[in-house]
Design an enzyme around this catalytic site. Structure first.
Site, short mmCIF file in Angstrom:
data_model
loop_
_atom_site.label_atom_id
_atom_site.label_comp_id
_atom_site.label_asym_id
_atom_site.label_seq_id
_atom_site.Cartn_x
_atom_site.Cartn_y
_atom_site.Cartn_z
N ALA A 245 13.19 -2.65 -23.64
CA ALA A 245 14.03 -3.75 -23.17
C ALA A 245 13.90 -4.92 -24.14
CB ALA A 245 13.60 -4.18 -21.77
N LYS A 246 14.77 -5.87 -24.04
CA LYS A 246 14.66 -7.08 -24.87
C LYS A 246 15.49 -8.16 -24.21
CE LYS A 246 12.70 -8.24 -28.81
NZ LYS A 246 11.45 -7.73 -29.37
#
Ligand code: NAD
Length: 415
Positions: free
Chosen positions: A104-105
């Site tokens: 994720a980011k």
């Protein structure tokens, strides 16, 4: 420089690896794009009493192997495509070192250098509230990235805890020790770079004692890699930062250079070294080059000048795909970013485990477990690379994609 944006590069790297695999077409398609992209527009009260709107993102590439994991970036140039690329890379990075996470980011379009601490705190708290619907200790666990730090993580953890009515220490990693951080986190990325670089030098038959190293970028990753490499016997002959580069063929004292930079703001002007340009630094004959600054530092235009035997990618994406091809032809052994700099996320994982157990490890325990994860992964990836006759980068992707794909297969489709 490459014309492609980060997401196009990430997809191209994925496609290149998938070609060597025998995956079901629907899984190939599933992993080619993020599972979830959240865009939020939210107001923040500024110090002058005005209210400004900000835009932020949280992207989860896959949640099949476990909760999402990846940093939060504050920068004026943040785009959804950049965040998508970084989320995909995080997914592979976690899988490369066998962490039970998807990738994720997140990011917020803002210029933190023009904001006060109070404004940054209000921005962080409101952004956390906006993305609280998709983050959580068992859902998606953010961490610091460009322009965010342990203080930012404390505010995120506190905001999420207030909203959930719990002590959610494990909702973010990269926190200060006093609020659930882990010992060894600050050095972790540089330590991982060092472990993988030493393994790669061994493959090339280079004895670390007296081998030469060049480090581009002298921040958290670059400076720590430099002094740990020096501790392992290498001679650091040149280093650089955004102001310029310094060179001493007899070797620099990496810790002294770090203290010099901490006091003066740059490595430039360090006594006993000659100033050179950033391009000259990259072209120096050496055993090991550690690009630990920016993306696309080595590209089609300068890849041919590289004389290093081994490159350990401290930064994310420092080599363009074109540079990669040129360096492979030249016989340079490249330890890809998703393996070389995975030490940071590995110790983030340890922080999360410690927070969930509310039982904390010594620094020696953290470092020993880090070595185990990273060195073992290097050997697995080396074996894939030798068996399939592919670069370490493709081999790392093959290992990572296979692991995530297997998690998808085992879980099956719902409904
Ligand atoms: P940092 O801000 O601490 O250091 C960056 C360094 O690069 C600074 O010394 C800066 O002066 C230098 N730099 C900037 N432009 C340069 C240029 N053109 N030439 C030479 N040097 C230049 O950042 P960091 O945390 O060390 O991160 C560096 C890279 O490593 C980034 O790509 C980051 O995404 C990646 N990374 C960091 C971590 C981590 O734990 N910090 C983990 C994984 C990956």
């Amino acid at each position: 420089m490459s014309e492609k944006n980060a997401y196009e590069i990430a997809v191209e790297q994925y496609d290149n690896a998938v070609r060597h695999m025998n995956l079901a077409p629907e899984i190939v398609e599933m992993l080619r794009q993020p599972k979830r992209e959240l865009t939020v527009h939210f107001p923040v009260k500024m110090d002058d009493g005005s209210v400004r709107m900000f835009t932020g993102y949280r992207v989860q590439h896959s949640l099949a192997p476990g909760p999402g994991k990846g940093g939060i970036r504050y920068h004026p140039n943040v785009t959804l495509d950049e965040v998508k690329a970084l989320a995909m890379w995080m997914c592979w990075k976690c899988a490369v070192v066998d962490l039970p996470y998807g990738g994720a980011k997140g990011g917020v379009i803002c210029d933190p250098k023009r904001m006060s601490q109070a404004e940054l705190e209000r921005l962080t708290r409101r952004f956390t509230a906006e993305i609280a619907c998709i983050i959580g200790p068992m859902t998606d666990v953010p961490a610091p990235d460009v322009n965010t730090n342990p203080q930012t993580m404390s505010w995120m953890m506190d905001t999420y805890s207030m909203l959930s009515g719990t002590q959610a220490l494990a909702v973010v990693t990269g926190k200060p020790i006093e609020v659930g951080g882990s010992l060894g986190r600050v050095e972790a990325t540089g330590r991982g770079v060092t472990i993988t670089a030493l393994e790669a030098l061994k493959v090339k038959g280079v004895d670390p004692q007296g081998a030469t190293a060049v480090v581009q970028g002298y921040g958290n990753v670059g400076a720590i890699s430099a002094y740990l490499l020096q501790d392992a016997g290498l001679k650091i002959i040149a280093v650089s930062d955004s102001s310029g580069a310094i060179y001493n063929p007899s070797g620099l004292d990496a810790r002294r250079v770090m203290h010099f930079k901490q006091h003066t703001g740059s490595v430039v002007g360090y006594p006993g070294a000659e100033p050179i340009t950033g391009e000259q630094l990259l072209a120096l004959p050496c055993d090991l080059l550690v690009p630990a600054a920016l993306e696309q530092a080595v590209h089609q235009g300068n890849a041919d000048t590289i004389q290093a035997k081994v490159i350990a990618e401290g930064a994310n994406g420092p080599l363009t795909p074109e540079a990669d091809e040129i360096l492979e032809r030249k016989g340079v052994l490249v330890v890809p970013d998703i393996l070389a700099n995975a030490g940071g996320v590995t110790v983030s994982y340890f922080e999360w485990v410690q927070d969930l157990q509310i039982y904390y490890w010594t620094e020696a325990e953290v470092n020993a477990r880090l070595r185990l994860h990273v060195a073992r992964s290097f050997q697995e990836i080396l074996a894939i690379s030798q068996e399939k006759g592919v670069s370490l980068r493709i081999a790392a992707y093959i290992k990572a994609i296979a692991r995530v794909a297997r998690a998808i297969e085992l879980r099956g489709l719902c409904p």
